[in-house]
Scaffold this motif. Structure first.
Motif, mmCIF file in Angstrom:
data_model
loop_
_atom_site.group_PDB
_atom_site.id
_atom_site.type_symbol
_atom_site.label_atom_id
_atom_site.label_comp_id
_atom_site.label_asym_id
_atom_site.label_seq_id
_atom_site.Cartn_x
_atom_site.Cartn_y
_atom_site.Cartn_z
ATOM 1 N N GLU A 269 0.830 -1.195 0.000
ATOM 2 C CA GLU A 269 0.000 0.000 0.000
ATOM 3 C C GLU A 269 0.872 1.255 0.000
ATOM 4 O O GLU A 269 0.585 2.226 -0.701
ATOM 5 C CB GLU A 269 -0.924 0.000 1.219
ATOM 6 N N LEU B 9 0.997 4.041 -2.905
ATOM 7 C CA LEU B 9 0.711 5.443 -2.604
ATOM 8 C C LEU B 9 1.854 6.341 -3.064
ATOM 9 O O LEU B 9 1.622 7.407 -3.651
ATOM 10 C CB LEU B 9 0.472 5.618 -1.103
ATOM 11 N N THR C 72 1.498 9.318 -5.779
ATOM 12 C CA THR C 72 1.788 10.713 -5.431
ATOM 13 C C THR C 72 2.906 11.276 -6.290
ATOM 14 O O THR C 72 2.900 12.458 -6.637
ATOM 15 C CB THR C 72 2.159 10.853 -3.945
ATOM 16 N N LEU D 266 -6.437 1.502 0.325
ATOM 17 C CA LEU D 266 -5.899 2.859 0.410
ATOM 18 C C LEU D 266 -7.010 3.893 0.515
ATOM 19 O O LEU D 266 -6.934 4.833 1.312
ATOM 20 C CB LEU D 266 -5.038 3.152 -0.823
ATOM 21 N N PHE E 253 -4.259 9.909 -8.881
ATOM 22 C CA PHE E 253 -4.143 10.559 -7.578
ATOM 23 C C PHE E 253 -4.174 12.069 -7.776
ATOM 24 O O PHE E 253 -3.464 12.609 -8.637
ATOM 25 C CB PHE E 253 -2.820 10.164 -6.910
#
Length: 245
Positions: free
Chosen positions: A173, A177, A181, A216, A240
């Motif tokens: 995760e 992420l 990002t 998430l 994202f």
């Protein structure tokens, strides 16, 4: 060879435990647990680099063990079971397991999956590189910390703060992420995310991506406050975005 990494094998069948040890002991230190309670205790005390976790166990089944481990530890977990149903695999992934292997399995496949997960846990910092520039949006980005409105990622500590509160993520995760990002605003298909984050040699399928995205979202999205970071692009994949930017 004290520098060998430690693998915890959790199975109530001593023959299976011994067989897996034969497969792995040339490259890893292999320790055992024969029930779910013992497995949780050994993760806490022995701090293995990976857990091979059977589903059908006494004193907590594998799903419950996986769920409890994820409350205090992000060690990679590979679920091992005679169950081959799709729902079992999905449940394991949604609870935080990195992979799932069905009995009977070949020694070569087992070793390959173990090595792949350990390699990714050790070199997961690769997706954290390249944060030494400014975004031009008033966000500070350094080698150690990515600071976005409402979200802070500490790459050294593997720590994520959401509005100042820590969010506990699994290794996968966290890697997902960080990748999102780093590439915020871009849309990625499930296949692209699988290749970029899990790796081209990953033996699973895109359901691993959907499961990780679902976890998430649950941890960092707040739809009631319109605080949405991860978006679905219908028919394509995910992107994202930082809210209010």
């Amino acid at each position: 060879m004290e520098d060998r990494l430690k693998i915890l094998v959790v199975d109530d069948d001593p023959l299976i435990r011994e067989l897996i040890q034969v497969y792995l002991e040339e490259e890893f230190i292999v320790i055992h647990a024969e029930n779910g309670l013992e497995a949780i205790e050994k993760v806490q005390t022995d701090k293995p680099s990976l857990v091979l976790l059977d589903i059908m166990l006494p004193k907590f089944n594998g799903w419950e063990v996986c769920k409890q481990i994820r409350t205090f530890c992000q060690v990679p977990i590979i679920m091992v079971s005679a169950k081959g149903e799709e729902i079992d695999k999905i449940l394991g992934l949604e609870l935080g397991a990195e992979d799932y292997i069905t009995k009977p399995f070949s020694p070569r496949e087992l070793l390959a999956r173990v090595k792949a997960q350990i390699r990714r846990s050790l070199i997961g910092t690769e997706v954290k590189k390249g944060f030494s520039h400014s975004t031009g949006l008033g966000n500070r980005i350094s080698d150690a910390i990515l600071d976005l409105p409402g979200l802070q990622i500490n790459f050294i500590k593997y720590q994520v703060l959401l509005n100042g509160l820590e969010v506990v993520l699994t290794t996968k995760e966290f890697d997902l992420l960080v990748f999102l990002t780093r590439n915020r605003g871009q849309v990625f298909t499930r296949e692209q995310l699988l290749n970029k984050v899990w790796g081209f040699d990953y033996a699973g399928d895109t359901r691993a991506v959907d499961s990780a995205i679902k976890r998430l979202r649950k941890k960092i999205n707040n739809e009631e406050k319109n605080h949405i970071f991860i978006h679905t692009v219908r028919g394509i994949g995910y992107r994202f975005e930082v809210p209010n930017q």
